[in-house]
Design an enzyme around this catalytic site. Structure first.
Site, short mmCIF file in Angstrom:
data_model
loop_
_atom_site.label_atom_id
_atom_site.label_comp_id
_atom_site.label_asym_id
_atom_site.label_seq_id
_atom_site.Cartn_x
_atom_site.Cartn_y
_atom_site.Cartn_z
N HIS A 41 32.68 29.79 42.26
CA HIS A 41 32.41 30.75 41.25
C HIS A 41 32.80 32.04 41.42
O HIS A 41 32.47 32.78 41.70
CB HIS A 41 31.05 30.83 40.74
N ASP A 99 39.93 36.88 36.63
CA ASP A 99 40.22 37.96 35.55
C ASP A 99 39.11 38.92 36.16
O ASP A 99 39.11 39.83 35.56
CB ASP A 99 40.19 37.57 34.26
N HIS A 137 27.95 28.50 32.41
CA HIS A 137 27.16 29.76 32.90
C HIS A 137 25.83 29.49 31.84
O HIS A 137 26.09 29.60 30.62
CB HIS A 137 27.87 31.10 32.22
N GLU A 175 21.23 32.69 32.80
CA GLU A 175 21.51 33.78 33.36
C GLU A 175 20.97 35.13 32.44
O GLU A 175 20.13 35.80 32.59
CB GLU A 175 22.90 34.01 33.36
N ASP A 212 31.48 35.44 42.25
CA ASP A 212 31.58 35.64 40.82
C ASP A 212 32.93 36.66 40.35
O ASP A 212 33.89 36.11 40.30
CB ASP A 212 30.23 36.53 40.29
#
Length: 332
Positions: A12, A16, A198, A201, A279
């Site tokens: 993960h 960008d 995702h 979260e 992440d």
């Protein structure tokens, strides 16, 4: 903290969300983009977490600077190429780099499919220079920009489906629930690509149920709210649904208030398949080894438990069994 007999992976990891400060500085000047600082040193706090900041708003502002300088497809290609180099330099054997072509394209109105092609080309260039690391790509639909934008994004991604291993759904989980994207994910399933989402979260456990049962996710990004639903925890463990855990990011975005509240230990004790990930390493100013040190020093994980988390990452990877064996063989 790292077991050298087990491949080190990061599943993960947003491409960008990993743009070098130097690259932001150079691209900003090259393209006449006004930056928030007048030197490389003073730019860093605007694009990287410094110390113990824990604000989602601050985190997202830093992330936005990383794509603000993508003024043309050459810039996109450069960032992709440097992502491979960064993965190799951080000691990774395998990484799945995920990216949102719409998010990367929107500031300078770049063609979405062109961004996808530039990322693929940049990664291939990076692999020629750093053959020791293996890379696969995951395409993201950014739900924050709406259903139509995700349709355009998915069109651009599926045009190059043979260069991807999965599709992800990221962004505003509360404002744009997964149910809005059932048709998109039918197309993804029909394409044969894997699905990670995702979920859990910003929204609760119901978002994770929806991602798994309706969208077809076999992995979940973050998933911190799963611990609120014992039945979901049982389901995750029984069906080997992988949780891509990102402790530093969860702390920095205030998804958890402290590492003591982080569910990683609960996942492990419940037999849930979970691994450590970075992440947005460029924003968080970390690498994968930082997450293992954190888990050991601040979250109480033993060397044996860390080795299991490391092996879980290899098991969860969107690769064939023969590729998995090859990763292990390279460590022998």
């Amino acid at each position: 903290m790292i077991d050298n007999k087990i491949p080190l992976v990061d599943l993960h990891r947003h491409l960008d969300g990993n743009v070098r400060v130097q690259t932001i500085w150079e691209l900003g000047h090259q393209h006449g983009i006004a930056l928030p600082a007048d030197s490389l040193e003073t730019l860093a706090p605007f694009v990287q977490i410094q110390g113990k900041e824990t604000s989602l708003v601050a985190f997202l502002k830093k992330l936005d600077w990383m794509v603000a300088v993508l003024a043309d497809l050459d810039a996109v290609q450069r960032v992709a190429r440097e992502n491979v180099a960064d993965a190799a330099l951080s000691g990774l054997d395998y990484a799945e780099l995920r990216f949102s072509p719409y998010y990367m394209a929107m500031n300078h109105k770049l063609p979405i499919e062109g961004v996808v092609e530039a990322v693929i080309d940049g990664v291939n260039q990076g692999l020629k220079a750093h053959p020791q690391v293996k890379i696969n790509l995951i395409g993201i639909m950014s739900r924050s920009f709406g259903v139509d934008a995700c349709t355009a994004e998915l069109n651009g991604l599926l045009a190059h489906r043979d260069k991807l291993v999965a599709i992800d759904l990221a962004g505003d989980e509360l404002g744009f629930p997964g149910s809005l994207f059932n048709d998109h994910f039918k197309r993804v399933r029909d394409s044969g690509l894997n699905i990670t989402v995702h979920a859990g979260e910003a929204a609760g456990a119901e978002s994770m149920w929806q991602a798994i049962q309706e969208l077809g996710a076999t992995r979940i990004g973050h998933g911190v709210k799963a611990v609120q639903d014992p039945k979901l925890m049982e389901y995750l463990a029984k069906h080997r649904i992988g949780i891509e855990s990102c402790p530093t990011s969860n702390l920095q975005t205030s998804t958890v208030k402290s590492l003591a509240e982080h569910p990683l230990r609960t996942f492990v004790d419940a037999g849930v398949l979970v691994c450590l990930n970075t992440d947005d390493p460029g924003v968080s100013n970390i690498d994968i080894k930082h997450e293992y040190r954190l888990a050991h020093n601040e979250m109480g994980f033993s060397a044996a438990e860390l080795a299991k988390l490391q092996a879980n990452g290899v098991e969860m990877a969107f690769i064939s069994d023969s590729d998995r064996k090859a990763l292990y063989a390279a460590k022998a």
